[in-house]
Design a protein around this motif. Structure first.
Motif, PDB file in Angstrom:
ATOM      1  N   UNK A 108       0.830  -1.217   0.000  1.00 27.51           N
ATOM      2  CA  UNK A 108       0.000   0.000   0.000  1.00 27.51           C
ATOM      3  C   UNK A 108       0.859   1.260   0.000  1.00 27.51           C
ATOM      4  N   UNK A 109       1.934   1.194   0.748  1.00 25.48           N
ATOM      5  CA  UNK A 109       2.848   2.337   0.817  1.00 25.48           C
ATOM      6  C   UNK A 109       3.451   2.625  -0.571  1.00 25.48           C
ATOM      7  N   UNK A 110       3.855   1.562  -1.252  1.00 28.45           N
ATOM      8  CA  UNK A 110       4.440   1.745  -2.591  1.00 28.45           C
ATOM      9  C   UNK A 110       3.404   2.342  -3.541  1.00 28.45           C
ATOM     10  N   UNK A 111       2.193   1.790  -3.530  1.00 24.58           N
ATOM     11  CA  UNK A 111       1.142   2.288  -4.419  1.00 24.58           C
ATOM     12  C   UNK A 111       0.870   3.761  -4.136  1.00 24.58           C
ATOM     13  N   UNK A 112       0.916   4.127  -2.842  1.00 23.02           N
ATOM     14  CA  UNK A 112       0.659   5.517  -2.487  1.00 23.02           C
ATOM     15  C   UNK A 112       1.732   6.439  -3.082  1.00 23.02           C
ATOM     16  N   UNK A 113       2.980   5.993  -3.042  1.00 24.09           N
ATOM     17  CA  UNK A 113       4.075   6.780  -3.628  1.00 24.09           C
ATOM     18  C   UNK A 113       3.949   6.832  -5.144  1.00 24.09           C
TER      19      UNK A 113
END
Ligand code: SF4
Lengths: 285, 419
Positions: free
Chosen positions: A60-65
């Motif tokens: 989720x963190x990667x997708x947010x970035x």
């Protein structure tokens, strides 16, 4: 800093957990492996447990970035890039540290190797959309490939649309996985070994017709085997109908004479060694 | 005669047609139908034949019987060659059988003129109708419209096929008169006009009603034979340009003439097909379609033919030193595309990458720029590539040396960034 090698289960989730744990332990792994035997003896190892929750948080963190980075990582995971886990790891840590700006520069030193590997994967998948050969085996279509990258996830949508109302399977002998599709449902499963059965008379006849077409369509005055090989590297030939030897065109339980597969006036395709050709399945997974 | 034998004869008779692509189709998978023609398979090659050409479609003739006597053609009436004809059922079976096994993306159906253009077209329509309606085939179909066919029949053909083509073959009227006495320029242009008009109409109707019938949704193409007549590259390329602009053609194909007959008006049988010239025409065609070039920039009355040693883009660059060097950090997209060694893909990458900071020469290869050509024509942050010294004279020599070795020439495929 001590040298630490991460050992994970070889799944994409597992890789995400390597990222998670490296942040938790505040350390950068020297290498990330999924096979214990490949770890050099002198290094410390840390076994990484795959935890769904951890994996999801990292993802989720990667997708947010950057959603682009997320899809790039998923694809890169399917490639045959040497040390792909570490390359992906560096990409993630750069992304988390600097933000997504560097992703716009395809020549960036962290991004470039990943991009190249993904282009190789996508290129191979594109070629195989054309080069895959299916055989009609009873009421199932079956095919076999030997790609360098794990292309099945990329081929799935295309072949499911093409054969929407059919049943088919496609075996990846390199990675020992099979894509199986029936009545609207597709899945990819590991499959260790598998043998194809002999063709029936109709199947053998269509193979013969195709080879004849292939050998006839080439123009003798333009003969250019080097150009053919650049466009269609030899490593694909072993699973293609047009390059098989005579036995491939002989139907099961038949000792009747079959016409010579080559075209009398055409350019007969070179055969690849027998024993390599796709043969038909004894059983469906 | 069995199907294997027919297939052999009718493939052999069809192989000189260069068009073999499934681009521009868009039939998504439909319930109860076999196959799809999505943009994801545009340019999908199912094999490459021994002459290095892409095999996408089952390319055959309905029949090679012909009442005409075009001098350059193996199927002409006066040629002593075995003749055959498919029945619509045989052809439909073959197409489906090949398509299911993923041998092909669809069918390319052409034909000799059997009895009359109308009679032949009716045969083709029967086969295609069987394929679409009974066999529920949803893959790609390219059909040949025969000059002289009644407009009603061309209409029916267009509703069954994805793409239609009318082959011009000989690039000038004079050539036509001598070598294809049964065909006239008007008979060729009439169906081309009809196809253009109907194609546009059907696109407009589709905007209004979703289920309006689609007429040749992938447009039309044609083929020009190169080297059978003395027409210059300039002449051929000007014709091409007009076809793209006035007739909205999707593709023009070029076919190096392979001498198949001894005839006083044609090159002798010992003459090799002009493959390199054909290759240069494809490159120039690419420049017209994707690089914003016009024919008049590439050739003129005084230079009517391409320099066979150099690709047309390099030739243009060498002749226009005032345009260079191009600075990759500031040049616009159109200017980047004019640099030899920069293609559509690498130009786009440059635009994206330079937003993150000034580009240096060593980054360029990683963006896909082919430096062995591009290095003479660009600067990056004001700098020439490392250690580069050359004179205008030496330039031509170096560029010729950087050309690909001869055996690799081929018809450019859809995915070749012509860098
Ligand atoms: S009409 Fe077509 S098939 Fe007949 S001779 Fe002319 S080119 Fe050949």
């Amino acid at each position: 800093m001590t040298e630490m090698i991460y050992l994970y289960d070889g799944s994409f989730q597992g890789f995400l957990c390597c990222v998670f744990d490296s942040y938790a332990y505040k350390e950068v792994p020297t290498a990330i492996c999924c096979d214990e035997d490949s770890v050099p003896a002198l290094f410390d190892t840390r076994g990484i447990v795959t935890d769904q929750g951890h994996a999801e948080r990292v993802y989720r963190k990667i997708v947010k970035c950057s959603p682009y980075a997320a899809s790039l990582l998923q694809k890169c995971f399917l490639t045959c890039l040497p040390q792909r886990e570490m390359r992906m790891y560096h990409l993630v840590s750069k992304l988390l540290k600097q933000g997504s700006g560097f992703l716009r520069d395809p020549s960036d030193e962290t991004l470039y190797p990943v991009l190249r590997a993904v282009r190789h994967l996508e290129g191979e998948a594109h070629l195989l959309k054309g080069f895959v050969r299916f055989s009609q085996l009873g009421d199932v279509l079956g095919g076999e490939i030997r790609p360098k990258n794990r292309v099945l996830p990329l081929l799935r949508h295309h072949f499911c649309a093409r054969y929407a109302g059919d049943r088919f399977f496609l075996y990846d002998r390199t990675h020992r996985e099979v894509l199986f599709y029936t009545s609207g449902q597709a899945c990819i499963r590991p499959l260790d070994d598998f043998q194809m059965a002999q063709p029936d008379a109709t199947e053998a006849h269509y193979r013969l017709l195709w080879k004849r077409f292939y050998d006839t369509i080439a123009i003798r005055e333009r003969y250019n085997p080097r150009c053919r090989q650049t466009q269609m590297p030899k490593r694909y030939w072993s699973t293609m109908t047009e390059f098989q030897d005579a036995t491939y065109f002989t139907p099961q339980s038949s000792c009747a004479a079959v016409p010579d597969p080559g075209a009398p006036a055409g350019i007969s395709a070179p055969e690849t060694p027998s024993g390599f050709g796709p043969s038909a399945p004894a059983s469906i997974p | 005669m069995d199907v294997l034998e027919k297939l052999t004869i009718l493939t052999d008779a069809a192989k000189y047609d260069a068009a073999c692509t499934s681009s521009g189709g868009n039939r998504t998978a439909k319930k109860g139908m076999i196959g799809n023609t999505s943009s994801s398979v545009a340019g999908c090659c199912h094999s490459f034949s021994a002459d290095g050409r892409c095999v996408t479609l089952l390319k055959v003739l309905m029949t090679n019987r012909c009442i005409y006597d075009c001098k350059y053609c193996v199927n002409r009436r006066s040629n002593d060659t075995p003749r055959a004809a498919f029945t619509p059922e045989e052809l439909a079976d073959l197409t489906i059988g090949f398509y299911r096994r993923n041998y092909i993306e669809g069918l390319f159906l052409s034909s000799g003129v059997f009895r009359s253009p109308d009679y032949t077209t009716e045969l083709m329509i029967r086969a295609l109708r069987l394929l679409r309606e009974e066999y529920r085939f949803n893959g790609y179909i390219h059909a040949k419209a025969i000059p002289g066919t009644a407009p009603e029949l061309v209409e029916q053909l267009g509703l069954l096929a994805d793409r239609l083509s009318v082959n011009i073959e000989l690039p000038s009227e004079a050539g036509l008169r001598i070598l294809a006495p049964d065909k006239t320029k008007e008979a060729i242009l009439a169906p081309m006009r009809q196809i253009r008009t109907r194609n546009l109409q059907s696109k407009e109707e589709l905007i209004k009603y979703r289920h309006a019938p689609r007429f040749a949704p992938a447009g039309q193409s044609t083929q020009l034979i190169v080297g059978a007549t003395s027409d210059s590259d300039f002449h051929i390329l000007r014709l091409t340009q007009a076809l793209y602009q006035q007739y909205r053609l999707k593709r023009v194909f070029y076919s190096a003439y392979v001498p198949v007959v001894e005839h006083a008006l044609l090159p002798a049988k010992t003459v090799k097909p002009p493959l390199l010239r054909e290759h240069r025409l494809y490159q120039a065609d690419w420049l017209l379609r994707f690089y914003g070039f016009r024919t008049e920039e590439l050739l003129d009355e005084h230079h009517p033919d391409f320099d066979i040693r150099l690709d047309p883009k390099c030739s243009w660059a060498v002749a226009h030193p005032e345009f260079f060097p191009v600075e990759v950090n500031t040049a616009d997209y159109e200017a980047l595309l004019r640099v030899p060694g920069i293609g559509v893909t690498s130009a786009r990458r440059i635009l994206s990458a330079r937003r993150t900071g000034s580009l240096r020469p060593e980054q360029l290869p990683r963006l896909g720029v082919v430096m062995k050509r591009a290095q003479y024509f660009l600067t990056a942050s004001g700098k020439l590539p490392e250690g580069l010294r050359f004179t205008q004279d030496g330039l031509l020599r170096r560029l010729i040396a950087a050309e690909r070795p001869a055996p690799d020439f081929q018809q450019l495929s859809l995915f070749d960034a012509m860098a």
